[in-house]
Design an enzyme around this catalytic site. Structure first.
Site, PDB file in Angstrom:
ATOM      1  N   LYS A  89       0.813  -1.227   0.000  1.00  0.00           N
ATOM      2  CA  LYS A  89       0.000   0.000   0.000  1.00  0.00           C
ATOM      3  C   LYS A  89       0.844   1.272   0.000  1.00  0.00           C
ATOM      4  CE  LYS A  89      -4.419  -1.676   1.309  1.00  0.00           C
ATOM      5  NZ  LYS A  89      -4.214  -3.075   1.790  1.00  0.00           N
ATOM      6  N   GLU A 111      -9.903   6.511   2.970  1.00  0.00           N
ATOM      7  CA  GLU A 111     -10.750   5.534   3.637  1.00  0.00           C
ATOM      8  C   GLU A 111      -9.846   4.413   4.134  1.00  0.00           C
ATOM      9  OE1 GLU A 111      -9.979   5.480   0.553  1.00  0.00           O
ATOM     10  OE2 GLU A 111      -9.535   3.378   0.116  1.00  0.00           O
ATOM     11  N   SER A 378       1.831  -9.856  -0.902  1.00  0.00           N
ATOM     12  CA  SER A 378       1.474  -8.432  -0.811  1.00  0.00           C
ATOM     13  C   SER A 378       1.792  -7.803   0.540  1.00  0.00           C
ATOM     14  CB  SER A 378      -0.015  -8.264  -1.110  1.00  0.00           C
ATOM     15  OG  SER A 378      -0.799  -9.112  -0.293  1.00  0.00           O
TER      16      SER A 378
HETATM   17  C1  LIG Z   1      -5.091  -4.131   1.567  1.00  0.00           C
HETATM   18  C2  LIG Z   1      -4.356  -5.373   1.289  1.00  0.00           C
HETATM   19  C3  LIG Z   1      -4.730  -6.247   0.252  1.00  0.00           C
HETATM   20  C4  LIG Z   1      -5.965  -6.053  -0.572  1.00  0.00           C
HETATM   21  O1  LIG Z   1      -6.008  -4.863  -1.293  1.00  0.00           O
HETATM   22  P1  LIG Z   1      -5.781  -4.843  -2.862  1.00  0.00           P
HETATM   23  O2  LIG Z   1      -6.111  -3.449  -3.245  1.00  0.00           O
HETATM   24  O3  LIG Z   1      -6.687  -5.855  -3.470  1.00  0.00           O
HETATM   25  O4  LIG Z   1      -4.355  -5.178  -3.090  1.00  0.00           O
HETATM   26  C5  LIG Z   1      -3.953  -7.353  -0.006  1.00  0.00           C
HETATM   27  N1  LIG Z   1      -2.857  -7.636   0.748  1.00  0.00           N
HETATM   28  C6  LIG Z   1      -2.470  -6.836   1.772  1.00  0.00           C
HETATM   29  C7  LIG Z   1      -1.273  -7.213   2.553  1.00  0.00           C
HETATM   30  C8  LIG Z   1      -3.204  -5.687   2.082  1.00  0.00           C
HETATM   31  O5  LIG Z   1      -2.813  -4.917   3.099  1.00  0.00           O
END
Ligand SMILES: *Cc1c(COP(=O)(O)O)cnc(C)c1O
Length: 395
Positions: A89, A111, A378
């Site tokens: 993010k 948000e 992610s």
């Molecule tokens: C917020 C988040 C997601 C999901 O958000 P996307 O916009 O679909 O990427 C996925 N993995 C992590 C670690 C997150 O913090």
């Protein structure tokens, strides 16, 4: 097929700007800034420097030797979990924060659901000396106390939203409302590749650094492209960032993984592409969890970051064209994947990312032996200890 975008802000029939007239000027202002400020050397150099020396790019590409021998294919991870603040993010928040600064804005609003995007936006606001207001459903404020504390320490004001279901969906509506009356000095730092145009494109551009890096690293390490690229889909930002640079590579199979919830018949889930239908939410036409009257249904997932009833419009379109396969992973599969990666490789994945891993583990027999599989990790799992420890540990 993949080039069929002919109207700006549309991906096939999906996307658009389904917003009140009063929201058009600030959205148009961002669109202009994307054409004038973002391509300029000054912005590009500053962003690159921040991504390297502040956020920790480039992130490693990690080969998983133990799981690879268990699975009979090569498992590689793109390590967005190693970034500052613990997930992808920050790529987006830095890009939009820098844009706000160069547009002369003095305040960021955002948000947040689980609080991850709120923390990233508060972090960037502190760095850039911007005022910061985070809209968060009252229920989430209670559920996500540590992230609320983090945001406040970083100097952000956390605004509990008491409307509707008091969760992410309502926080977005409230942030959009605030933006209408503060567009002069405020940029809305949207957290995922969804919402009205130009956010899906802006966020994709800022997150595509993931896939561009991974592609180059993969070629350098193996001499070829991966056979599969897999990412978890909430709103869709880490997935579009990872998948987009591979869309034109026809040999590469692309997989987005939605959260199926508990998997019981008729259970709440977060899988609008697999289990929803087209509709309008938060300024875009997309796939949506809704009832027969078009009322948005509550979503649910063991991972708070995937808990959203809609999805970015580009994913809705990539599903329709068939270029990307959207699979499902259930809560218990994600939990098992969390433990499996942790025990086998010494890496604690976020429960969101665990959904992507779970898809690979659950579809192991369909993946030809020796395939090279790249999964976007992610985020890191430290934030999920509270949830994971409520369930029994595996043997
Ligand atoms: C917020 C988040 C997601 C999901 O958000 P996307 O916009 O679909 O990427 C996925 N993995 C992590 C670690 C997150 O913090």
């Amino acid at each position: 097929m993949t080039k069929a975008i002919n109207r700006p802000g549309y991906f096939g029939e999906f996307g658009g700007m389904y917003v009140p007239e009063l929201l058009m000027p600030p959205l148009r202002e961002i669109e202009r800034a994307m054409q004038t400020i973002m391509p300029a050397e000054e912005y590009q150099t500053a962003l690159r420097d921040l991504l390297v020396s502040y956020a920790g790019r480039e992130t490693p590409l990690t080969f998983c030797p133990n799981l690879s021998s268990q699975l009979g294919c090569e498992l590689w991870l793109k390590r967005e979990d190693l970034l500052h603040t613990g997930a992808h993010k920050i790529n987006n928040a830095l890009g939009q924060g820098l844009l706000a600064k160069m547009m002369g804005k003095t305040r960021l609003i955002a948000e947040t659901g689980a609080g991850q995007h709120g923390v990233a936006t508060a972090t960037v606001s502190a760095r850039f000396g911007l005022e910061c207001k985070i809209f968060m459903g009252e229920e989430d404020v209670e559920r996500q106390a540590p992230n609320v504390q983090r945001m406040r320490m970083l100097g952000a004001e956390v605004v509990p939203v008491v409307n509707g279901s008091r969760t992410l969906k309502d926080a977005i509506n409230e942030a959009l409302r605030f933006w209408i009356s503060h567009q002069e000095d405020t940029l809305y730092c949207f957290g995922t590749a969804a919402g009205p145009h130009p956010f899906p494109t802006l966020v994709r551009e800022l997150q595509s650094v993931i896939g561009r890096e991974a592609r180059a690293q993969f070629l350098a390490r193996t001499g070829s492209l991966p056979d599969y690229v897999v990412a978890a889909v909430g709103g869709g930002s880490n997935a579009i960032g990872m998948l987009h640079p591979f869309v034109d590579e026809e040999s590469v199979k692309l997989v987005g993984v939605e959260a199926g919830g508990t998997g019981e018949p008729g259970c709440q889930n977060s899988a609008p592409i697999n289990l929803g239908s087209p509709g309008v939410l938060h300024g875009e036409l997309t796939m949506l969890l809704q009832d027969a009257d078009g009322q948005v249904l509550p979503s649910s997932s063991i991972s708070a970051g995937l808990d959203y009833p809609g999805v970015g419009p580009e994913h809705a379109w990539l599903a329709q064209t068939g270029r990307v396969h959207y699979g499902l992973a259930y809560d218990h599969e994600a939990l098992a994947a969390f433990h499996r990666l942790t025990r086998s490789e010494g890496i604690l994945p976020a429960l969101e990312s665990s959904h992507a891993l779970a898809w690979v583990f659950e579809h192991n027999d369909e993946i030809p032996a020796g395939s090279r599989v790249l999964v976007n990790l992610s985020g890191r799992g430290d934030k999920d200890m509270g949830i994971v420890s409520k369930y029994p540990m595996p043997e």
